[in-house]
Enzyme design. Structure first.
Site, PDB file in Angstrom:
ATOM      1  N   ARG A 106     100.477 121.633  67.901  1.00  0.00           N
ATOM      2  CA  ARG A 106     100.261 122.635  66.843  1.00  0.00           C
ATOM      3  C   ARG A 106      98.778 122.640  66.514  1.00  0.00           C
ATOM      4  O   ARG A 106      98.198 121.583  66.253  1.00  0.00           O
ATOM      5  CB  ARG A 106     101.049 122.309  65.574  1.00  0.00           C
ATOM      6  N   HIS A 133     104.015 131.699  67.567  1.00  0.00           N
ATOM      7  CA  HIS A 133     104.857 130.623  67.010  1.00  0.00           C
ATOM      8  C   HIS A 133     106.255 130.749  67.632  1.00  0.00           C
ATOM      9  O   HIS A 133     107.231 131.082  66.955  1.00  0.00           O
ATOM     10  CB  HIS A 133     104.912 130.776  65.489  1.00  0.00           C
ATOM     11  N   GLN A 136     109.624 129.059  66.317  1.00  0.00           N
ATOM     12  CA  GLN A 136     110.140 129.678  65.091  1.00  0.00           C
ATOM     13  C   GLN A 136     111.039 130.870  65.431  1.00  0.00           C
ATOM     14  O   GLN A 136     112.094 131.068  64.826  1.00  0.00           O
ATOM     15  CB  GLN A 136     108.971 130.140  64.208  1.00  0.00           C
ATOM     16  N   ASP A 229     106.233 136.695  55.630  1.00  0.00           N
ATOM     17  CA  ASP A 229     105.566 135.399  55.772  1.00  0.00           C
ATOM     18  C   ASP A 229     104.427 135.363  54.755  1.00  0.00           C
ATOM     19  O   ASP A 229     104.088 136.388  54.156  1.00  0.00           O
ATOM     20  CB  ASP A 229     105.033 135.264  57.212  1.00  0.00           C
ATOM     21  N   CYS A 270     109.898 132.390  57.440  1.00  0.00           N
ATOM     22  CA  CYS A 270     109.775 131.168  58.248  1.00  0.00           C
ATOM     23  C   CYS A 270     109.465 129.933  57.390  1.00  0.00           C
ATOM     24  O   CYS A 270     109.640 128.806  57.845  1.00  0.00           O
ATOM     25  CB  CYS A 270     108.717 131.355  59.327  1.00  0.00           C
ATOM     26  N   ARG A 315     115.630 125.437  63.051  1.00  0.00           N
ATOM     27  CA  ARG A 315     114.447 124.921  63.750  1.00  0.00           C
ATOM     28  C   ARG A 315     114.825 123.667  64.545  1.00  0.00           C
ATOM     29  O   ARG A 315     114.363 123.461  65.654  1.00  0.00           O
ATOM     30  CB  ARG A 315     113.317 124.565  62.757  1.00  0.00           C
TER      31      ARG A 315
END
Ligand code: CP
Length: 332
Positions: A106, A133, A136, A229, A270, A315
């Site tokens: 990440r 991402h 996700q 988001d 998310c 997740r």
């Protein structure tokens, strides 16, 4: 078809069939976990978790998934490793590739995670870059499948800043899955033109579509999923807040936005989310700009249509599927 040995860097690298294979495996692994059936199918393998940015869900999902699969995970943050400071990324990746069966990264530019995959020689998984991402999106699509029984034909409307990893990844993922993607935002907050053209090309073949709206009242009409988001991404300066709030305040997901969507519509995010004054950042924004909620109202976030915690749980199951598919040759 086999996902064995594959890195998971961005959804553009995968076909719809492969994305569905990850989702199907995630469902099976979730069922095993719920029923208490052990699934240590990658026993003895090791994964390095390299985080140059903070995380709650992604880190926990990788660590718990690795443990459930019988693996060992080693967490590396920028302060406790030499990566990029005393040792080049290429050298670090080569070292990690000699010790680990897989690497999660990440951090910042997409090319970094692509380089780690190239230099390490082991499967590498994107835990979030500036551009994409993808893990996700697997969790989001598993959640959509659980709620609607399908992804094909589903209309997903994204409110807010669609220029970065979440807007990009949802747009590409939706196009692959034959979904209808709508970004409801000011024109300057749309994904870059080249990526939009690519998404349109993919959607044309899959039966999906890509649309844009600047009208927060009409944007969610016909939506099955309303998604948003945070307005400031990780790594951005605090100085962008003022302009971002001015531009995006009309695009907050409110009760009205949800009422304009289909009666069966769900709300997704998310996470983390700024929906109240329960965070340091939320309180600082309130003191400076006088707003208690940002991208989503507390009423919607905690309301009956919100599936954000199902999404967060997924997740774990989807990240576990990504690791298992890559490291285990045959899975029941
Ligand atoms: N959604 C997400 O990536 O959460 P974290 O930043 O907590 O990992």
């Amino acid at each position: 078809m086999s996902l064995y040995g594959k890195s998971f860097l961005k959804l553009l690298d995968f076909s719809k069939e492969e994305i569905d294979e990850y989702l199907s495996l995630a469902s099976r692994l979730k069922e095993k976990k719920k029923r208490g059936i052990p699934h240590e199918i990658a026993k003895g393998k090791n994964i390095a978790l390299v985080f140059e940015k903070t995380s709650t869900r992604t880190r926990c999902a990788f660590e718990v998934a690795a443990a459930d699969l019988g693996m060992r995970a080693v967490y590396l943050d920028p302060k406790s490793s030499q990566i990029g400071k005393k040792e080049s990324l290429a050298d670090s990746a080569k070292v990690l590739g000699r010790m680990f069966d897989a690497i999660e990264y990440r951090g910042f530019a997409q090319e970094i995670v692509e380089d780690i995959a190239r230099y390490s020689g082991v499967p590498t998984f994107n835990g979030l870059t500036n551009e994409f991402h993808p893990t996700q999106i697997l969790a989001d699509f598993l959640t959509i499948k659980e709620k609607f029984g399908k992804t094909e034909g589903i209309t997903l409307c994204y409110y807010g800043d669609a220029r970065y990893n979440m807007g990009n990844s949802l747009m590409i993922g939706a196009a692959k899955e034959g979904m209808h993607f709508v970004a409801c935002c000011p024109e300057k907050y749309r994904p870059n033109q080249a990526l939009v053209r690519e998404a349109e090309r993919i959607a044309k073949a899959s039966g999906g579509s890509v649309r844009f709206s600047t009208d927060p009242e009409k944007g969610s009409v016909g939506a099955d999923v309303v998604y948003t988001d945070v307005w400031v991404s990780m790594g951005e300066e605090e100085s962008v807040w003022k302009e971002r709030i001015q531009d995006l305040l009309p695009y907050r997901v409110t009760k009205k936005v949800m009422e304009n969507a289909k009666e069966s519509a769900i709300f997704m995010h998310c996470l983390p989310a700024f929906h109240d004054l329960g965070t340091e950042v939320g309180r600082a924004i309130y003191e400076k700009f006088g707003i208690r909620e940002m991208e989503v109202s507390d009423e919607v976030f905690n309301g009956p249509r919100s599936v954000v915690f199902d999404e967060a749980e997924n997740r774990l199951h989807t990240i576990k599927a990504v690791i298992a598919a890559s490291l285990v040759k045959e899975i029941e």
